[in-house]
Design a protein around this motif. Structure first.
Motif, PDB file in Angstrom:
ATOM      1  N   GLN A 129       4.007  20.766  -0.079  1.00  0.00           N
ATOM      2  CA  GLN A 129       4.980  19.710   0.186  1.00  0.00           C
ATOM      3  C   GLN A 129       4.234  18.379   0.118  1.00  0.00           C
ATOM      4  N   ALA A 130       4.935  17.333  -0.342  1.00  0.00           N
ATOM      5  CA  ALA A 130       4.292  16.016  -0.435  1.00  0.00           C
ATOM      6  C   ALA A 130       5.301  14.937  -0.069  1.00  0.00           C
ATOM      7  N   LEU A 131       4.756  13.835   0.422  1.00  0.00           N
ATOM      8  CA  LEU A 131       5.557  12.680   0.791  1.00  0.00           C
ATOM      9  C   LEU A 131       4.741  11.437   0.467  1.00  0.00           C
ATOM     10  N   ASP A 132       5.324  10.525  -0.284  1.00  0.00           N
ATOM     11  CA  ASP A 132       4.697   9.241  -0.598  1.00  0.00           C
ATOM     12  C   ASP A 132       5.581   8.154  -0.026  1.00  0.00           C
ATOM     13  N   TYR A 133       4.961   7.152   0.603  1.00  0.00           N
ATOM     14  CA  TYR A 133       5.759   6.069   1.163  1.00  0.00           C
ATOM     15  C   TYR A 133       4.976   4.763   1.115  1.00  0.00           C
ATOM     16  N   ALA A 134       5.720   3.669   1.084  1.00  0.00           N
ATOM     17  CA  ALA A 134       5.123   2.340   1.034  1.00  0.00           C
ATOM     18  C   ALA A 134       4.907   1.825   2.442  1.00  0.00           C
ATOM     19  N   VAL A 135       3.794   1.127   2.627  1.00  0.00           N
ATOM     20  CA  VAL A 135       3.441   0.494   3.894  1.00  0.00           C
ATOM     21  C   VAL A 135       3.348  -1.004   3.646  1.00  0.00           C
ATOM     22  N   ASP A 136       3.977  -1.767   4.496  1.00  0.00           N
ATOM     23  CA  ASP A 136       3.897  -3.240   4.345  1.00  0.00           C
ATOM     24  C   ASP A 136       2.573  -3.760   4.826  1.00  0.00           C
ATOM     25  N   MET A 178       0.841  -1.176   0.000  1.00  0.00           N
ATOM     26  CA  MET A 178       0.000   0.000   0.000  1.00  0.00           C
ATOM     27  C   MET A 178       0.891   1.246   0.000  1.00  0.00           C
ATOM     28  N   ILE A 179       0.395   2.281  -0.637  1.00  0.00           N
ATOM     29  CA  ILE A 179       1.094   3.569  -0.719  1.00  0.00           C
ATOM     30  C   ILE A 179       0.290   4.610   0.051  1.00  0.00           C
ATOM     31  N   ARG A 180       0.981   5.349   0.893  1.00  0.00           N
ATOM     32  CA  ARG A 180       0.372   6.494   1.570  1.00  0.00           C
ATOM     33  C   ARG A 180       0.903   7.759   0.913  1.00  0.00           C
ATOM     34  N   HIS A 181       0.017   8.680   0.701  1.00  0.00           N
ATOM     35  CA  HIS A 181       0.312   9.962   0.053  1.00  0.00           C
ATOM     36  C   HIS A 181      -0.084  11.052   1.032  1.00  0.00           C
ATOM     37  N   ILE A 182       0.886  11.862   1.446  1.00  0.00           N
ATOM     38  CA  ILE A 182       0.624  12.948   2.378  1.00  0.00           C
ATOM     39  C   ILE A 182       1.044  14.258   1.718  1.00  0.00           C
ATOM     40  N   VAL A 183       0.149  15.222   1.743  1.00  0.00           N
ATOM     41  CA  VAL A 183       0.423  16.547   1.176  1.00  0.00           C
ATOM     42  C   VAL A 183       0.022  17.581   2.210  1.00  0.00           C
ATOM     43  N   TRP A 184       0.844  18.616   2.356  1.00  0.00           N
ATOM     44  CA  TRP A 184       0.449  19.731   3.214  1.00  0.00           C
ATOM     45  C   TRP A 184       0.709  21.025   2.486  1.00  0.00           C
ATOM     46  N   TRP A 185      -0.181  21.971   2.759  1.00  0.00           N
ATOM     47  CA  TRP A 185      -0.135  23.251   2.067  1.00  0.00           C
ATOM     48  C   TRP A 185      -0.047  24.394   3.062  1.00  0.00           C
ATOM     49  N   THR A 186       0.753  25.379   2.700  1.00  0.00           N
ATOM     50  CA  THR A 186       0.745  26.668   3.361  1.00  0.00           C
ATOM     51  C   THR A 186      -0.049  27.583   2.443  1.00  0.00           C
ATOM     52  N   LEU A 187      -1.027  28.234   2.991  1.00  0.00           N
ATOM     53  CA  LEU A 187      -1.920  29.050   2.174  1.00  0.00           C
ATOM     54  C   LEU A 187      -1.487  30.506   2.177  1.00  0.00           C
ATOM     55  N   LYS A 188      -1.895  31.213   1.137  1.00  0.00           N
ATOM     56  CA  LYS A 188      -1.682  32.661   1.085  1.00  0.00           C
ATOM     57  C   LYS A 188      -2.474  33.291   2.225  1.00  0.00           C
ATOM     58  N   GLU A 189      -1.940  34.355   2.797  1.00  0.00           N
ATOM     59  CA  GLU A 189      -2.640  35.009   3.904  1.00  0.00           C
ATOM     60  C   GLU A 189      -4.036  35.451   3.504  1.00  0.00           C
ATOM     61  N   LEU A 212      -3.496  16.630   3.739  1.00  0.00           N
ATOM     62  CA  LEU A 212      -4.258  15.557   3.112  1.00  0.00           C
ATOM     63  C   LEU A 212      -3.459  14.279   3.237  1.00  0.00           C
ATOM     64  N   GLN A 213      -4.133  13.202   3.590  1.00  0.00           N
ATOM     65  CA  GLN A 213      -3.510  11.881   3.564  1.00  0.00           C
ATOM     66  C   GLN A 213      -4.441  10.945   2.813  1.00  0.00           C
ATOM     67  N   SER A 214      -3.895  10.244   1.818  1.00  0.00           N
ATOM     68  CA  SER A 214      -4.678   9.249   1.104  1.00  0.00           C
ATOM     69  C   SER A 214      -3.896   7.947   1.031  1.00  0.00           C
ATOM     70  N   SER A 215      -4.626   6.854   0.849  1.00  0.00           N
ATOM     71  CA  SER A 215      -4.024   5.524   0.734  1.00  0.00           C
ATOM     72  C   SER A 215      -4.449   4.906  -0.588  1.00  0.00           C
ATOM     73  N   HIS A 216      -3.500   4.204  -1.202  1.00  0.00           N
ATOM     74  CA  HIS A 216      -3.715   3.578  -2.513  1.00  0.00           C
ATOM     75  C   HIS A 216      -3.052   2.207  -2.506  1.00  0.00           C
ATOM     76  N   ASP A 217      -3.575   1.288  -3.304  1.00  0.00           N
ATOM     77  CA  ASP A 217      -3.011  -0.065  -3.332  1.00  0.00           C
ATOM     78  C   ASP A 217      -1.564  -0.077  -3.791  1.00  0.00           C
ATOM     79  N   ASP A 218      -1.241   0.783  -4.755  1.00  0.00           N
ATOM     80  CA  ASP A 218       0.101   0.783  -5.334  1.00  0.00           C
ATOM     81  C   ASP A 218       0.353   2.121  -6.030  1.00  0.00           C
ATOM     82  N   MET A 219       1.561   2.271  -6.597  1.00  0.00           N
ATOM     83  CA  MET A 219       1.903   3.532  -7.263  1.00  0.00           C
ATOM     84  C   MET A 219       1.028   3.778  -8.489  1.00  0.00           C
ATOM     85  N   ALA A 220       0.607   2.736  -9.157  1.00  0.00           N
ATOM     86  CA  ALA A 220      -0.293   2.914 -10.299  1.00  0.00           C
ATOM     87  C   ALA A 220      -1.611   3.530  -9.834  1.00  0.00           C
TER      88      ALA A 220
END
Length: 101
Positions: free
Chosen positions: A94-101, A1-12, A60-68
């Protein structure tokens, strides 16, 4: 499984609203991401805690079966519509994707 985490800093201020108002609007708009094909789960929050070490108003955090599946999500028209809303009010991403066993 792939976890996708994105965080945003917004304009004032953007689109006539404060960062806090736009953060809540993005959380509300994120409902459109639920139920997309290849998305196992998705969470979006603007309740960033003071213990955080990054300057962000929305995460934002989302989970996906794989990179596809993550690529399919990234290219889905509904995701692209959400991304356009974010881009209109976003100062940085900013974003971070990582694999989960």
């Amino acid at each position: 499984m792939i976890r996708h985490i994105v965080w945003w800093t917004l304009k004032e201020e953007a689109e006539g609203r404060s960062a806090a108002e736009n953060a809540q609007r993005l959380v509300d708009a994120s409902a459109m991401l639920h139920g997309l094909p290849t998305v196992r789960s998705v969470e979006v929050s603007c309740r960033i805690q003071p213990t955080s070490t990054v300057a962000a108003q929305v995460v934002l955090q989302s989970s996906h079966d794989d990179m596809a599946g993550l690529r399919a999500y990234a290219e889905h028209p509904t995701h692209l519509e959400f991304a356009a809303r974010v881009k209109a009010v976003c100062a940085s991403r900013q974003a971070l994707d990582y694999a989960v066993d």
